[in-house]
Design a protein around this motif. Structure first.
Motif, short mmCIF file in Angstrom:
data_model
loop_
_atom_site.label_atom_id
_atom_site.label_comp_id
_atom_site.label_asym_id
_atom_site.label_seq_id
_atom_site.Cartn_x
_atom_site.Cartn_y
_atom_site.Cartn_z
N UNK A 243 0.87 -1.18 0.00
CA UNK A 243 0.00 0.00 0.00
C UNK A 243 0.90 1.23 0.00
N UNK A 244 0.80 2.01 -1.07
CA UNK A 244 1.67 3.16 -1.21
C UNK A 244 0.86 4.43 -1.46
N UNK A 245 1.25 5.45 -0.76
CA UNK A 245 0.65 6.76 -1.01
C UNK A 245 -0.85 6.81 -0.84
N UNK A 246 -1.37 6.10 0.14
CA UNK A 246 -2.80 6.15 0.40
C UNK A 246 -3.63 5.31 -0.55
N UNK A 252 -0.09 -9.29 -2.44
CA UNK A 252 0.98 -9.63 -3.37
C UNK A 252 1.75 -10.89 -2.98
N UNK A 253 1.31 -11.59 -1.93
CA UNK A 253 1.98 -12.81 -1.55
C UNK A 253 1.46 -13.38 -0.25
N UNK A 254 2.06 -14.49 0.19
CA UNK A 254 1.69 -15.14 1.45
C UNK A 254 2.94 -15.66 2.14
N UNK A 255 2.80 -15.87 3.44
CA UNK A 255 3.83 -16.55 4.23
C UNK A 255 3.23 -17.87 4.72
N UNK A 256 3.95 -18.97 4.47
CA UNK A 256 3.50 -20.27 4.98
C UNK A 256 4.68 -21.01 5.59
N UNK A 305 -2.32 -7.61 15.88
CA UNK A 305 -2.24 -7.76 14.43
C UNK A 305 -2.32 -6.38 13.79
N UNK A 306 -1.38 -6.08 12.91
CA UNK A 306 -1.40 -4.79 12.21
C UNK A 306 -2.65 -4.70 11.35
N UNK A 307 -3.37 -3.60 11.50
CA UNK A 307 -4.64 -3.44 10.79
C UNK A 307 -4.37 -3.01 9.35
N UNK A 308 -4.82 -3.84 8.40
CA UNK A 308 -4.77 -3.50 6.98
C UNK A 308 -6.08 -2.86 6.57
N UNK A 309 -7.19 -3.41 7.07
CA UNK A 309 -8.52 -2.87 6.78
C UNK A 309 -9.44 -3.21 7.93
N UNK A 310 -10.01 -2.20 8.55
CA UNK A 310 -11.02 -2.41 9.59
C UNK A 310 -12.31 -2.85 8.89
N UNK A 311 -12.59 -4.14 8.96
CA UNK A 311 -13.75 -4.70 8.26
C UNK A 311 -14.57 -5.51 9.26
N UNK A 312 -15.55 -4.85 9.91
CA UNK A 312 -16.31 -5.51 10.99
C UNK A 312 -17.18 -6.67 10.52
N UNK A 529 -18.24 -10.72 -7.53
CA UNK A 529 -17.16 -11.43 -8.20
C UNK A 529 -16.19 -12.06 -7.21
N UNK A 530 -16.58 -12.07 -5.93
CA UNK A 530 -15.82 -12.69 -4.85
C UNK A 530 -14.52 -11.95 -4.54
N UNK A 531 -14.43 -10.69 -4.98
CA UNK A 531 -13.29 -9.85 -4.63
C UNK A 531 -13.52 -9.28 -3.23
N UNK A 532 -12.48 -9.30 -2.41
CA UNK A 532 -12.60 -8.75 -1.06
C UNK A 532 -12.77 -7.24 -1.19
N UNK A 533 -13.84 -6.73 -0.62
CA UNK A 533 -14.18 -5.31 -0.73
C UNK A 533 -13.11 -4.47 -0.03
N UNK A 534 -12.56 -3.49 -0.76
CA UNK A 534 -11.57 -2.60 -0.19
C UNK A 534 -10.13 -3.08 -0.36
N UNK A 535 -9.95 -4.24 -1.00
CA UNK A 535 -8.61 -4.82 -1.18
C UNK A 535 -8.45 -5.22 -2.65
N UNK A 536 -7.31 -4.96 -3.22
CA UNK A 536 -7.04 -5.38 -4.60
C UNK A 536 -6.32 -6.73 -4.63
N UNK A 537 -6.55 -7.48 -5.71
CA UNK A 537 -5.87 -8.75 -5.98
C UNK A 537 -6.12 -9.81 -4.92
#
Length: 580
Positions: A243-246, A252-256, A305-312, A529-537
């Motif tokens: 997330x850059x510049x607002x 863009x990836x995962x940790x497993x 947990x660092x908040x990426x999106x407050x999604x209640x 379309x099953x895209x998470x609202x407020x998040x890209x990719x």
């Protein structure tokens, strides 16, 4: 009847043996020889893919197989392979996997905050490796309300059915239930069909004629081997975002981690169509979103947990279709059967049945029935006392009971929907830990009324002429209800003479049929379309997106959805990038 005065012990024995299956001498574990399937310990520390799918379950496998045709796909599964495990592949061993409490079991037990014992899958193929095998499509209204393309839906079902769906052999008990449903007014009789039609029908099964289970993992045979990598024992701890510049956060990836505890990173290749797709089920998908910083801010902060999106809305709308059953001892032997017949009513109740018997003489095999003490859903052993030693003793005690106790079956009702919903909360940042989940069974009075209506239909089936040869005339409906209600089915408090009130009977005897859904619902957490609202990719494609459970059993539709969305994404990619 010699066993009537001890109906408590006999009921437990009957229930334990109901779904025990004779081993088929021809049943062999089928190994597909997937060259793309590996242990996560073999994975590189860093790798790049067009798509990263988290969860190799009922939706994830068909999705991965489809996307592999023109893209590089990584499928991450926290469990192991179903192949070579007879407890999964053989109908004869149904229930054994559910009763396995080891850390490597394909089934992970959890108890909802409502006090109902349940299980979630931990294996490639997901719930299709553990369930009773019933295969039935969603209704036309469900497809329309979901906004799906009806033609592609039908094509996707057919794609699935070529590999995993079969017509079951219908024998005496199931035939009696079928005819009893018709006699009770659940009409018309629609014969054998995968379609969701009001009336009585024979549905499909994922067990073939030789008693072999065919699962969503089998759909990986459609995959393009060069386009797919499947990693087993690879729990995902976090989705990574930029997330850059607002700008909006972008996955863009995962940790497993692997079985040795070593950490790996998988990243998306550069490209506008590349995505992380979560297909971890109704518990796992909302859990992973929260662990990655998408969820109610209070929960995220409570676990640092660092908040990426407050999604209640993440974790809300959790539902489980409540199951209630009536157990019917039979004066004559019955065949071994899982769910094959269903009565689809207009009042929102589905009626199904199963039956089982033990071998006459010889070693008894009731250790692993659907309602065995080993599984924990129903037995005379209170849940809080189910130590391994106590469970073993309960099983041994049942082996001393007379053979007459091991003949019979049960008729169950499941309500559609349901209307009642609950919520899910994190308990830790470990993906292998169960979250806390509350389903609020029968909180909405409409659900309770549907249960009552369903029990009344069951009573009519038991009393029907068609079913008369499978019941004792001396055992009244009230007696059968009290016998059922007297067992400690769950952690909920029991009431004496529950049969006096069918409402109380429903509350006292509620169980799960393992059709829980919600947590990442459409229009709340994801869009159409099953895209998470407020998040890209980032998308979520599985049963966690459902508002209601489709059809009489969701597995057909979840597998269809994986194929359906895979085709749509493939077409979008072709339109954007051209042929690859």
């Amino acid at each position: 009847m010699a066993f009537f005065p001890v109906f408590w012990r006999i009921l437990a024995a009957l229930i334990t043996s109901l779904l025990i299956f004779h081993r088929f001498s021809s049943a062999q574990s089928w190994d597909p020889g997937y060259t793309f399937m590996h242990q996560a310990t073999t994975a590189p520390t860093v790798a790049f893919y067009d798509y990263i799918i988290v969860g190799g379950g009922t939706a994830g496998c068909p999705l991965a197989a489809t996307l592999s045709q023109n893209s590089s796909v990584l499928l991450l599964e926290r469990g192991g392979s179903p192949y070579g495990n007879a407890n999964i592949t053989d109908l004869a061993a149904f229930g054994a996997a559910l009763s396995d409490l080891s850390p490597t079991s394909p089934s992970q037990r959890f108890v909802s905050e409502d006090g109902v014992v349940s299980a979630r899958a931990r294996v490639l193929g997901g719930g299709s490796c553990l369930n009773a095998g019933f295969y039935s499509r969603a209704g036309h209204d469900y497809v329309r309300l979901a906004g799906w393309d009806a033609r592609l839906v039908n094509e996707s079902y057919q794609w699935v059915e070529k590999v995993v769906a079969f017509q079951p052999p219908l024998k005496q008990w199931q035939s009696a239930v079928r005819d009893g449903l018709v006699e009770a007014g659940i009409r018309p009789y629609n014969g054998f069909t995968y379609d969701h039609l009001y009336g009585t029908k024979v549905g499909g099964t994922i067990f073939d004629r030789n008693g072999h289970r065919h699962t969503a993992a089998d759909l990986l045979r459609y995959a393009k081997p060069s386009g797919l990598t499947v990693l087993l024992h690879a729990p995902v701890h976090q989705i990574l975002f930029t997330s850059r510049g607002g700008t909006r956060p972008k996955a863009h990836g995962v940790i497993f981690t692997d079985a040795n505890g070593l950490s790996h990173r998988a990243y998306l290749k550069r490209g506008s169509n590349n995505e992380v797709i979560v297909s971890s089920g109704a518990l796992g998908s909302p859990q992973l979103l929260m662990m990655s910083g998408i969820g109610p801010i209070e929960q995220l902060q409570a676990h640092n947990i660092t908040v990426v999106l407050d999604q209640p809305m993440v974790g809300l709308g959790m539902s489980d279709n409540p199951m209630n059953a009536v157990f019917v001892p039979s004066p004559q032997p019955v065949e071994v059967s899982l769910i094959q017949v269903v009565g689809i009513t207009h009042n929102g109740t589905y009626i199904e049945a199963a039956s089982g018997e033990n071998f006459a003489g010889g070693a008894r095999t009731q250790d692993y029935g659907m309602f065995s003490p080993r599984i924990g859903q129903l037995s005379t052993l209170p849940p809080k006392q189910r130590t391994q030693e106590a469970i073993d003793k309960a099983v041994e005690d049942m082996k001393a009971l007379p053979q007459s106790a091991f003949v019979g079956g049960f008729i169950l009702e499941k309500i559609m929907g349901p209307v009642s919903t609950g919520h899910l909360e994190l308990t830790s940042r470990n993906p292998n830990d169960n979250p806390s989940v509350t389903f609020n069974y029968f909180k909405d009075p409409r659900d309770l009324q549907r249960c009552v209506d369903g029990i009344k239909i069951i009573e009519n089936v038991i009393e029907s002429k068609a079913f008369s040869s499978f019941r004792f005339d001396s055992l009244s409906i009230v007696t059968l209800l009290n016998m059922t209600a007297s067992s400690p089915i769950n952690l909920l408090p029991k009431h004496a003479n529950a049969s006096r009130s069918l409402e109380q009977f429903c509350k006292d005897t509620v169980m799960t049929i393992w059709h829980f859904h919600g947590g990442c619902q459409i229009a709340r957490v994801v869009d159409r379309d099953y895209k998470v609202i407020g998040i890209d990719s980032l998308r979520v494609i599985d049963g966690s997106t459902f508002r209601n459970s489709p059809g009489t059993n969701p597995q057909a539709t979840v597998m269809m959805l994986g194929r359906y969305m895979g085709v749509k994404l493939m077409r979008e990619r072709h339109a954007t990038n051209g042929p690859k």
